[in-house]
Design an enzyme around this catalytic site. Sequence first.
Site: not given
Length: 211
Positions: A172-173
Site C-alpha cells: 500500500e505504501g
Amino acid sequence: MLFRSAATNADPVAHRLNYLREERDIAVIKAAAEKAGWKAGPLGTRRGKDGNLLTGQGIAYTRREALGTTTYVCVVSDVAVDPATGRVHVRRFTAAHDCGLIINPDTLKRVIEGNLVQGLSRAMHEESLFDRRSVTSVDWATYPILDVDGTPDAIDIVLINRPEVKSSGAGEGAIRTVAASLNNALYEATGVRIYRAPLTPQRVKAALNNA
C-alpha cells in the site's frame, strides 16, 4: 515537494533530506536515490533527450501509518515522454521499501512490484467519468487499465530489513507513492506541471502545447 525544491533551485533529494530527522526516512530516500543513480542538482539536471523523446527522473517519498506501525517508501521514476503524442512511458521504477521486520523477501518484492504497476495504471489511465445522470465508465473500454505495452521496462527494489521493528504493511505504501514520482519525473523531463490525474496522453499533450 518538487514545487519547493524547484522554487529554491534545490536538488529534490537534498531538499527532502534537509528537513527530515528520523533515520528511517533518511535511509529510504538515500537507498532509492543511490540505486537509481540519482544525479544531484536542481530542476533540469536529470532532463535529457533520446531521439524525439524527452527523458527525466523524478522522486517521491511517503509514509503509510496503520495500527501503530509505519511503512516508509521512496520511488524514483525514469520516464520518456513523446511530445508529439503526449505518451509517457516508464523506463524504470526504483523503489526503496522499509516495513520493519522482513519475513519473506521474495513475496515482499512481488507485492511491491504489483502495487507499483497498479499505481502506474491508476496514475496514467484509470478515471471515473460521469454525465449529468450517471457514471459513464462502465467497462474496460470506457475505464481503461494498463496493458502489457505500458508496463515499466524495469523495476528495481531495495528492501531495508529492520529485525528489531514490528512488521508493517507491504504494497500500500508503494502504490500511493507512484503518481507523485511520475508527475515529478514528467515535470523534470518537460518543465511542465500537470495538475489533474490521470496523466493521459491527451492531457499531457495539451499541457505541453499550452506551455
